[in-house]
Design a protein around this motif. Structure first.
Motif, PDB file in Angstrom:
ATOM      1  N   PHE A   1      -3.283 -28.342 120.288  1.00  0.00           N
ATOM      2  CA  PHE A   1      -3.030 -27.663 119.018  1.00  0.00           C
ATOM      3  C   PHE A   1      -3.582 -26.244 119.005  1.00  0.00           C
ATOM      4  CE2 PHE A   1      -3.973 -32.164 117.399  1.00  0.00           C
ATOM      5  CZ  PHE A   1      -2.759 -32.609 117.871  1.00  0.00           C
ATOM      6  N   LYS A   2      -3.487 -25.606 120.138  1.00  0.00           N
ATOM      7  CA  LYS A   2      -4.014 -24.242 120.208  1.00  0.00           C
ATOM      8  C   LYS A   2      -3.132 -23.316 119.392  1.00  0.00           C
ATOM      9  CE  LYS A   2      -5.211 -21.635 123.654  1.00  0.00           C
ATOM     10  NZ  LYS A   2      -5.211 -20.623 124.273  1.00  0.00           N
ATOM     11  N   LYS A   3      -3.800 -22.415 118.683  1.00  0.00           N
ATOM     12  CA  LYS A   3      -3.042 -21.395 117.968  1.00  0.00           C
ATOM     13  C   LYS A   3      -2.498 -20.407 118.991  1.00  0.00           C
ATOM     14  CE  LYS A   3      -6.890 -21.102 115.515  1.00  0.00           C
ATOM     15  NZ  LYS A   3      -7.373 -22.453 115.260  1.00  0.00           N
ATOM     16  N   PHE A   4      -1.360 -19.851 118.686  1.00  0.00           N
ATOM     17  CA  PHE A   4      -0.787 -18.843 119.569  1.00  0.00           C
ATOM     18  C   PHE A   4      -1.326 -17.481 119.137  1.00  0.00           C
ATOM     19  CE2 PHE A   4       2.092 -22.375 119.252  1.00  0.00           C
ATOM     20  CZ  PHE A   4       2.505 -22.591 120.550  1.00  0.00           C
TER      21      PHE A   4
ATOM     22  N   ARG B   1       2.115 -26.633 115.601  1.00  0.00           N
ATOM     23  CA  ARG B   1       2.716 -27.642 114.725  1.00  0.00           C
ATOM     24  C   ARG B   1       1.651 -28.538 114.071  1.00  0.00           C
ATOM     25  NH1 ARG B   1       8.317 -30.335 115.267  1.00  0.00           N
ATOM     26  NH2 ARG B   1       8.192 -31.977 113.738  1.00  0.00           N
ATOM     27  N   CYS B   2       0.639 -28.878 114.847  1.00  0.00           N
ATOM     28  CA  CYS B   2      -0.328 -29.871 114.367  1.00  0.00           C
ATOM     29  C   CYS B   2      -1.759 -29.348 114.369  1.00  0.00           C
ATOM     30  CB  CYS B   2      -0.274 -31.113 115.244  1.00  0.00           C
ATOM     31  SG  CYS B   2       1.322 -31.900 115.281  1.00  0.00           S
ATOM     32  N   PHE B   3      -2.592 -30.015 113.641  1.00  0.00           N
ATOM     33  CA  PHE B   3      -4.033 -29.735 113.664  1.00  0.00           C
ATOM     34  C   PHE B   3      -4.767 -31.055 113.437  1.00  0.00           C
ATOM     35  CE2 PHE B   3      -5.202 -30.060 109.129  1.00  0.00           C
ATOM     36  CZ  PHE B   3      -3.942 -30.089 108.548  1.00  0.00           C
ATOM     37  N   LYS B   4      -6.055 -31.020 113.718  1.00  0.00           N
ATOM     38  CA  LYS B   4      -6.881 -32.206 113.468  1.00  0.00           C
ATOM     39  C   LYS B   4      -7.473 -32.066 112.075  1.00  0.00           C
ATOM     40  CE  LYS B   4      -7.967 -34.833 117.413  1.00  0.00           C
ATOM     41  NZ  LYS B   4      -6.585 -35.259 117.629  1.00  0.00           N
ATOM     42  N   ASN B   5      -7.261 -33.038 111.235  1.00  0.00           N
ATOM     43  CA  ASN B   5      -7.820 -32.951 109.887  1.00  0.00           C
ATOM     44  C   ASN B   5      -9.273 -33.432 109.860  1.00  0.00           C
ATOM     45  OD1 ASN B   5      -7.800 -35.746 109.761  1.00  0.00           O
ATOM     46  ND2 ASN B   5      -5.912 -35.855 108.548  1.00  0.00           N
ATOM     47  N   ASP B   6      -9.866 -33.400 108.681  1.00  0.00           N
ATOM     48  CA  ASP B   6     -11.296 -33.733 108.565  1.00  0.00           C
ATOM     49  C   ASP B   6     -11.620 -35.154 109.026  1.00  0.00           C
ATOM     50  OD1 ASP B   6     -11.799 -31.210 107.650  1.00  0.00           O
ATOM     51  OD2 ASP B   6     -11.573 -31.761 105.532  1.00  0.00           O
ATOM     52  N   GLN B   7     -10.624 -36.007 108.972  1.00  0.00           N
ATOM     53  CA  GLN B   7     -10.834 -37.389 109.425  1.00  0.00           C
ATOM     54  C   GLN B   7     -10.626 -37.519 110.939  1.00  0.00           C
ATOM     55  OE1 GLN B   7      -8.858 -36.801 106.438  1.00  0.00           O
ATOM     56  NE2 GLN B   7     -10.870 -37.047 105.499  1.00  0.00           N
TER      57      GLN B   7
ATOM     58  N   VAL C   1      -2.044 -23.905 104.072  1.00  0.00           N
ATOM     59  CA  VAL C   1      -2.163 -22.461 104.332  1.00  0.00           C
ATOM     60  C   VAL C   1      -3.634 -22.086 104.403  1.00  0.00           C
ATOM     61  CG1 VAL C   1      -1.791 -20.145 103.385  1.00  0.00           C
ATOM     62  CG2 VAL C   1       0.084 -21.807 103.356  1.00  0.00           C
ATOM     63  N   LYS C   2      -4.386 -22.568 103.413  1.00  0.00           N
ATOM     64  CA  LYS C   2      -5.831 -22.294 103.375  1.00  0.00           C
ATOM     65  C   LYS C   2      -6.509 -22.800 104.633  1.00  0.00           C
ATOM     66  CE  LYS C   2      -7.723 -21.664  98.855  1.00  0.00           C
ATOM     67  NZ  LYS C   2      -7.375 -22.182  97.570  1.00  0.00           N
ATOM     68  N   ARG C   3      -6.136 -24.005 104.967  1.00  0.00           N
ATOM     69  CA  ARG C   3      -6.737 -24.664 106.119  1.00  0.00           C
ATOM     70  C   ARG C   3      -6.491 -23.839 107.405  1.00  0.00           C
ATOM     71  NH1 ARG C   3      -9.337 -29.837 107.539  1.00  0.00           N
ATOM     72  NH2 ARG C   3      -9.586 -29.343 109.726  1.00  0.00           N
TER      73      ARG C   3
ATOM     74  N   GLU D   1      -7.861 -37.002 112.406  1.00  0.00           N
ATOM     75  CA  GLU D   1      -6.491 -37.431 112.694  1.00  0.00           C
ATOM     76  C   GLU D   1      -5.596 -36.218 112.922  1.00  0.00           C
ATOM     77  OE1 GLU D   1      -6.934 -40.952 109.336  1.00  0.00           O
ATOM     78  OE2 GLU D   1      -6.039 -39.004 108.872  1.00  0.00           O
ATOM     79  N   THR D   2      -4.522 -36.472 113.668  1.00  0.00           N
ATOM     80  CA  THR D   2      -3.551 -35.405 113.891  1.00  0.00           C
ATOM     81  C   THR D   2      -2.642 -35.293 112.678  1.00  0.00           C
ATOM     82  OG1 THR D   2      -3.605 -35.766 116.265  1.00  0.00           O
ATOM     83  CG2 THR D   2      -1.663 -34.655 115.390  1.00  0.00           C
ATOM     84  N   GLU D   3      -2.552 -34.092 112.161  1.00  0.00           N
ATOM     85  CA  GLU D   3      -1.718 -33.870 110.976  1.00  0.00           C
ATOM     86  C   GLU D   3      -0.811 -32.688 111.266  1.00  0.00           C
ATOM     87  OE1 GLU D   3      -2.522 -33.012 106.231  1.00  0.00           O
ATOM     88  OE2 GLU D   3      -4.144 -33.840 107.416  1.00  0.00           O
ATOM     89  N   GLU D   4       0.393 -32.710 110.700  1.00  0.00           N
ATOM     90  CA  GLU D   4       1.294 -31.578 110.895  1.00  0.00           C
ATOM     91  C   GLU D   4       1.056 -30.543 109.809  1.00  0.00           C
ATOM     92  OE1 GLU D   4       5.358 -32.992 111.044  1.00  0.00           O
ATOM     93  OE2 GLU D   4       5.191 -33.237 113.209  1.00  0.00           O
ATOM     94  N   PHE D   5       1.064 -29.295 110.206  1.00  0.00           N
ATOM     95  CA  PHE D   5       1.025 -28.244 109.191  1.00  0.00           C
ATOM     96  C   PHE D   5       2.329 -28.313 108.424  1.00  0.00           C
ATOM     97  CE2 PHE D   5      -2.172 -25.789 111.728  1.00  0.00           C
ATOM     98  CZ  PHE D   5      -3.096 -25.668 110.703  1.00  0.00           C
ATOM     99  N   PHE D   6       2.218 -28.388 107.144  1.00  0.00           N
ATOM    100  CA  PHE D   6       3.433 -28.361 106.354  1.00  0.00           C
ATOM    101  C   PHE D   6       3.245 -27.358 105.235  1.00  0.00           C
ATOM    102  CE2 PHE D   6       6.846 -29.748 103.611  1.00  0.00           C
ATOM    103  CZ  PHE D   6       7.866 -29.785 104.534  1.00  0.00           C
ATOM    104  N   PHE D   7       3.814 -26.190 105.461  1.00  0.00           N
ATOM    105  CA  PHE D   7       3.655 -25.121 104.488  1.00  0.00           C
ATOM    106  C   PHE D   7       4.823 -25.226 103.518  1.00  0.00           C
ATOM    107  CE2 PHE D   7       2.135 -23.383 108.651  1.00  0.00           C
ATOM    108  CZ  PHE D   7       0.787 -23.509 108.390  1.00  0.00           C
TER     109      PHE D   7
END
Ligand SMILES: [Zn+2]
Length: 256
Positions: A2-5, A23-29, A50-52, A31-37
């Motif tokens: 999940f590296k940022k470009f 596409r994805c990031f690790k959330n506070d738990q 967006v904040k995250r 877990e893998t979560e998809e960015f959904f703007f």
């Protein structure tokens, strides 16, 4: 994972912060979560993702400035630091420019080209949404001209980065889509190749690199992250491959 470009060339300027969302990031738990703007949300300040994402690149307590993208060639100049992002997002445009520090600007894409542009001498930043229709309308060239007109930027000093977009490997279009580009760039060897009968593969990254040079940028100052969104839906989003899907956020800010 999940590296940022990022554009290495933009990283050499300590006054800049920029990134392109995976596409994805690790959330506070964990877990893998998809960015959904979410577009429905109109990029409201409540948009947690967006904040995250901004926080993950060190932008905290700064609202993201976006415009209402319409595949056109209008450019929004953010020159009033009192303007709130909820007002700006109502403006129909496909590029934003600002020289105000502490104001992150950005564009959403999924196959279209996200382009960041920087004037290191005058400290002006820009974010551009250039899809087929925007490229057809020479949006990059128009941004370069506008930077010159408004700020006095010299094209040969500008640096441009083209983020992940659909590549010439996957972007197959009808002949009618190719015609406008043939008018702009008659030698099509570098940006067009034949597909099935009546179909062509259009390389919009190559088109925009050539357009950037026509606008006066130096070849060595135009960079691209050559990762095709359509080939890499594990890491990115592709409208062509997936239809209804998420968006990639490309953002840049001058540090205050
Ligand atoms: Zn591809």
């Amino acid at each position: 994972m999940f590296k940022k470009f990022k554009f290495n060339q933009f990283e050499t300027f300590p006054e800049l912060v920029h990134a392109i969302s995976p596409r994805c990031f690790k959330n506070d738990q964990g877990e893998t979560e998809e960015f959904f703007f979410q577009e429905k949300d109109k990029y409201g300040e409540t948009n947690y993702h967006v904040k995250r994402f901004l926080e993950s690149i060190g932008i905290t307590n700064n609202d993201l400035y976006l415009v209402n993208q319409v595949h056109g060639d209008k450019i929004f100049i953010l020159d009033d630091s009192g303007l709130v992002n909820s007002e700006v997002v109502k403006k129909s445009a496909d590029a934003l420019l600002t020289d105000i520090p502490g104001k992150p600007i950005g564009v959403f894409t999924a196959d279209c080209l996200p382009i960041l542009i920087y004037d290191p001498r005058l400290k002006v930043i820009g974010a551009i949404h250039a899809g087929r229709r925007g490229s057809e309308q020479n949006i990059l060239l128009k941004v370069v001209r506008e930077m010159n007109r408004v700020y006095g930027s010299r094209p040969k000093e500008l640096i441009a980065g083209i983020g992940p977009a659909i590549g010439g490997c996957c972007y197959e279009v009808e002949e009618a889509c190719i015609q406008p580009f043939r008018k702009m760039l008659p030698d099509d060897t570098h940006w067009c190749r034949s597909g099935l009968p009546g179909k062509y593969f259009l390389d919009l990254i190559a088109v925009n690199k050539m357009e950037g040079e026509k606008a006066g940028l130096l070849q060595e100052n135009i960079f691209s992250i050559d990762q095709c969104t359509c080939c890499s839906t594990r890491n990115l989003y592709s409208y062509r491959r997936e239809g209804k899907t998420g968006r990639i956020l490309t953002t840049i800010m001058l540090r205050s």
